[in-house]
Design a protein around this motif. Structure first.
Motif, PDB file in Angstrom:
ATOM      1  N   LEU A  43      -5.249  43.367  53.762  1.00  0.00           N
ATOM      2  CA  LEU A  43      -5.390  42.856  52.403  1.00  0.00           C
ATOM      3  C   LEU A  43      -4.808  41.462  52.240  1.00  0.00           C
ATOM      4  CD1 LEU A  43      -4.427  46.085  50.433  1.00  0.00           C
ATOM      5  CD2 LEU A  43      -6.703  45.200  50.852  1.00  0.00           C
ATOM      6  N   ASN A  44      -3.997  41.034  53.218  1.00  0.00           N
ATOM      7  CA  ASN A  44      -3.323  39.740  53.192  1.00  0.00           C
ATOM      8  C   ASN A  44      -2.451  39.590  51.938  1.00  0.00           C
ATOM      9  OD1 ASN A  44      -2.583  37.338  54.316  1.00  0.00           O
ATOM     10  ND2 ASN A  44      -4.312  36.192  53.474  1.00  0.00           N
ATOM     11  N   LYS A  45      -1.721  40.662  51.609  1.00  0.00           N
ATOM     12  CA  LYS A  45      -0.833  40.691  50.447  1.00  0.00           C
ATOM     13  C   LYS A  45       0.492  41.327  50.848  1.00  0.00           C
ATOM     14  CE  LYS A  45      -2.622  42.062  46.457  1.00  0.00           C
ATOM     15  NZ  LYS A  45      -3.347  42.942  45.501  1.00  0.00           N
ATOM     16  N   THR A  46       1.532  41.008  50.112  1.00  0.00           N
ATOM     17  CA  THR A  46       2.812  41.677  50.302  1.00  0.00           C
ATOM     18  C   THR A  46       3.037  42.632  49.145  1.00  0.00           C
ATOM     19  OG1 THR A  46       4.017  39.908  49.189  1.00  0.00           O
ATOM     20  CG2 THR A  46       3.850  39.771  51.580  1.00  0.00           C
ATOM     21  N   PHE A  47       3.619  43.784  49.456  1.00  0.00           N
ATOM     22  CA  PHE A  47       3.930  44.794  48.465  1.00  0.00           C
ATOM     23  C   PHE A  47       5.426  45.062  48.502  1.00  0.00           C
ATOM     24  CE2 PHE A  47      -0.457  45.564  49.705  1.00  0.00           C
ATOM     25  CZ  PHE A  47      -1.076  45.598  48.464  1.00  0.00           C
ATOM     26  N   SER A  48       6.017  45.217  47.338  1.00  0.00           N
ATOM     27  CA  SER A  48       7.450  45.457  47.224  1.00  0.00           C
ATOM     28  C   SER A  48       7.704  46.941  46.988  1.00  0.00           C
ATOM     29  CB  SER A  48       8.015  44.625  46.073  1.00  0.00           C
ATOM     30  OG  SER A  48       9.386  44.826  45.959  1.00  0.00           O
ATOM     31  N   PHE A  49       8.547  47.537  47.826  1.00  0.00           N
ATOM     32  CA  PHE A  49       8.876  48.953  47.733  1.00  0.00           C
ATOM     33  C   PHE A  49      10.388  49.140  47.777  1.00  0.00           C
ATOM     34  CE2 PHE A  49       4.812  49.059  50.159  1.00  0.00           C
ATOM     35  CZ  PHE A  49       4.043  49.681  49.197  1.00  0.00           C
ATOM     36  N   GLU A  71      -3.389  56.638  58.434  1.00  0.00           N
ATOM     37  CA  GLU A  71      -3.143  57.852  59.219  1.00  0.00           C
ATOM     38  C   GLU A  71      -2.441  58.952  58.431  1.00  0.00           C
ATOM     39  OE1 GLU A  71      -1.015  56.563  62.652  1.00  0.00           O
ATOM     40  OE2 GLU A  71      -2.714  55.438  63.458  1.00  0.00           O
ATOM     41  N   THR A  72      -1.858  58.635  57.280  1.00  0.00           N
ATOM     42  CA  THR A  72      -1.113  59.616  56.505  1.00  0.00           C
ATOM     43  C   THR A  72      -2.038  60.332  55.526  1.00  0.00           C
ATOM     44  OG1 THR A  72       0.825  58.177  56.647  1.00  0.00           O
ATOM     45  CG2 THR A  72       0.916  59.939  55.045  1.00  0.00           C
ATOM     46  N   GLN A  73      -1.789  61.646  55.341  1.00  0.00           N
ATOM     47  CA  GLN A  73      -2.591  62.436  54.408  1.00  0.00           C
ATOM     48  C   GLN A  73      -2.330  61.977  52.984  1.00  0.00           C
ATOM     49  OE1 GLN A  73      -1.361  66.445  55.027  1.00  0.00           O
ATOM     50  NE2 GLN A  73      -2.156  66.541  57.111  1.00  0.00           N
ATOM     51  N   ASN A  74      -3.338  62.095  52.132  1.00  0.00           N
ATOM     52  CA  ASN A  74      -3.202  61.680  50.736  1.00  0.00           C
ATOM     53  C   ASN A  74      -2.171  62.498  49.985  1.00  0.00           C
ATOM     54  OD1 ASN A  74      -5.134  59.763  51.164  1.00  0.00           O
ATOM     55  ND2 ASN A  74      -6.779  60.905  50.188  1.00  0.00           N
ATOM     56  N   SER A  75      -1.992  63.757  50.348  1.00  0.00           N
ATOM     57  CA  SER A  75      -1.033  64.611  49.647  1.00  0.00           C
ATOM     58  C   SER A  75       0.410  64.177  49.879  1.00  0.00           C
ATOM     59  CB  SER A  75      -1.211  66.066  50.086  1.00  0.00           C
ATOM     60  OG  SER A  75      -0.975  66.189  51.476  1.00  0.00           O
ATOM     61  N   LYS A  76       0.671  63.421  50.941  1.00  0.00           N
ATOM     62  CA  LYS A  76       2.027  62.978  51.250  1.00  0.00           C
ATOM     63  C   LYS A  76       2.349  61.599  50.678  1.00  0.00           C
ATOM     64  CE  LYS A  76       2.537  65.689  55.425  1.00  0.00           C
ATOM     65  NZ  LYS A  76       2.926  65.700  56.827  1.00  0.00           N
ATOM     66  N   LEU A  77       1.367  60.944  50.052  1.00  0.00           N
ATOM     67  CA  LEU A  77       1.565  59.593  49.527  1.00  0.00           C
ATOM     68  C   LEU A  77       1.784  59.625  48.017  1.00  0.00           C
ATOM     69  CD1 LEU A  77      -1.238  57.709  51.468  1.00  0.00           C
ATOM     70  CD2 LEU A  77       1.193  57.745  51.990  1.00  0.00           C
ATOM     71  N   SER A  78       2.568  58.664  47.518  1.00  0.00           N
ATOM     72  CA  SER A  78       2.783  58.534  46.080  1.00  0.00           C
ATOM     73  C   SER A  78       1.558  57.889  45.435  1.00  0.00           C
ATOM     74  CB  SER A  78       4.035  57.699  45.806  1.00  0.00           C
ATOM     75  OG  SER A  78       3.830  56.371  46.235  1.00  0.00           O
ATOM     76  N   GLU A  79       1.553  57.846  44.106  1.00  0.00           N
ATOM     77  CA  GLU A  79       0.406  57.267  43.382  1.00  0.00           C
ATOM     78  C   GLU A  79       0.209  55.788  43.730  1.00  0.00           C
ATOM     79  OE1 GLU A  79      -1.737  58.903  41.490  1.00  0.00           O
ATOM     80  OE2 GLU A  79      -0.672  60.758  41.972  1.00  0.00           O
ATOM     81  N   GLU A  80       1.317  55.062  43.830  1.00  0.00           N
ATOM     82  CA  GLU A  80       1.246  53.630  44.160  1.00  0.00           C
ATOM     83  C   GLU A  80       0.657  53.422  45.552  1.00  0.00           C
ATOM     84  OE1 GLU A  80       4.232  49.765  44.448  1.00  0.00           O
ATOM     85  OE2 GLU A  80       5.040  51.744  44.022  1.00  0.00           O
ATOM     86  N   LEU A  81       1.093  54.234  46.511  1.00  0.00           N
ATOM     87  CA  LEU A  81       0.577  54.108  47.874  1.00  0.00           C
ATOM     88  C   LEU A  81      -0.885  54.539  47.969  1.00  0.00           C
ATOM     89  CD1 LEU A  81       3.645  55.367  49.902  1.00  0.00           C
ATOM     90  CD2 LEU A  81       2.843  53.029  49.684  1.00  0.00           C
ATOM     91  N   LEU A  82      -1.293  55.517  47.148  1.00  0.00           N
ATOM     92  CA  LEU A  82      -2.695  55.935  47.138  1.00  0.00           C
ATOM     93  C   LEU A  82      -3.606  54.813  46.639  1.00  0.00           C
ATOM     94  CD1 LEU A  82      -2.623  59.619  45.888  1.00  0.00           C
ATOM     95  CD2 LEU A  82      -3.427  58.782  48.088  1.00  0.00           C
ATOM     96  N   SER A  83      -3.146  54.074  45.623  1.00  0.00           N
ATOM     97  CA  SER A  83      -3.966  52.964  45.120  1.00  0.00           C
ATOM     98  C   SER A  83      -4.093  51.862  46.166  1.00  0.00           C
ATOM     99  CB  SER A  83      -3.384  52.416  43.822  1.00  0.00           C
ATOM    100  OG  SER A  83      -2.129  51.819  44.053  1.00  0.00           O
ATOM    101  N   ILE A  84      -3.026  51.604  46.908  1.00  0.00           N
ATOM    102  CA  ILE A  84      -3.082  50.610  47.991  1.00  0.00           C
ATOM    103  C   ILE A  84      -4.017  51.098  49.093  1.00  0.00           C
ATOM    104  CG2 ILE A  84      -1.746  49.398  49.751  1.00  0.00           C
ATOM    105  CD1 ILE A  84       0.640  49.551  47.799  1.00  0.00           C
ATOM    106  N   LYS A  85      -3.973  52.400  49.388  1.00  0.00           N
ATOM    107  CA  LYS A  85      -4.829  52.958  50.433  1.00  0.00           C
ATOM    108  C   LYS A  85      -6.302  52.840  50.039  1.00  0.00           C
ATOM    109  CE  LYS A  85      -5.547  57.049  53.272  1.00  0.00           C
ATOM    110  NZ  LYS A  85      -5.060  58.383  53.618  1.00  0.00           N
ATOM    111  N   LYS A  86      -6.628  53.044  48.756  1.00  0.00           N
ATOM    112  CA  LYS A  86      -8.017  52.903  48.293  1.00  0.00           C
ATOM    113  C   LYS A  86      -8.500  51.462  48.455  1.00  0.00           C
ATOM    114  CE  LYS A  86      -7.898  56.679  44.997  1.00  0.00           C
ATOM    115  NZ  LYS A  86      -7.896  57.071  43.577  1.00  0.00           N
TER     116      LYS A  86
END
Length: 93
Positions: A43-49, A71-86
């Motif tokens: 994505l060529n972006k930085t994300f702050s966690f 590689e991580t299942q969707n059930s193990k990711l938070s909402e913020e990480l799911l949006s980044i994954k999409k």
């Protein structure tokens, strides 16, 4: 701000201080949470966690944020990480 890791989900644990007199008092075991900027190469972006040291090692072990999210299942990711994954799946495909 709660002391919770965005990657691993680690939170504070509770226990007892036990001196020689065996008079127990409650205490908290806090995770080592650090505010970190992580680069997504696709994505060529930085994300702050807010990530624990263990969470940073998990990302590094998987080869970066992009590979970790893919590689991580969707059930193990938070909402913020799911949006980044999409966003990442749109760019990769």
């Amino acid at each position: 701000m709660t002391r919770k890791c965005d990657i691993t989900g680690k939170v504070a644990l509770y226990g007892n201080n036990v001196p020689k007199s065996l008079h127990k008092t409650r205490r908290r075991f806090l995770p080592n949470v650090q505010k970190v900027s992580v680069l997504s190469e696709a994505l060529n972006k930085t994300f702050s966690f807010c990530i624990t040291r263990h969470g940073m090692r998990t990302i590094e072990h998987n080869g970066g944020l992009d590979k970790y999210l893919l590689e991580t299942q969707n059930s193990k990711l938070s909402e913020e990480l799911l949006s980044i994954k999409k966003q990442l799946l749109k760019v990769v495909k």
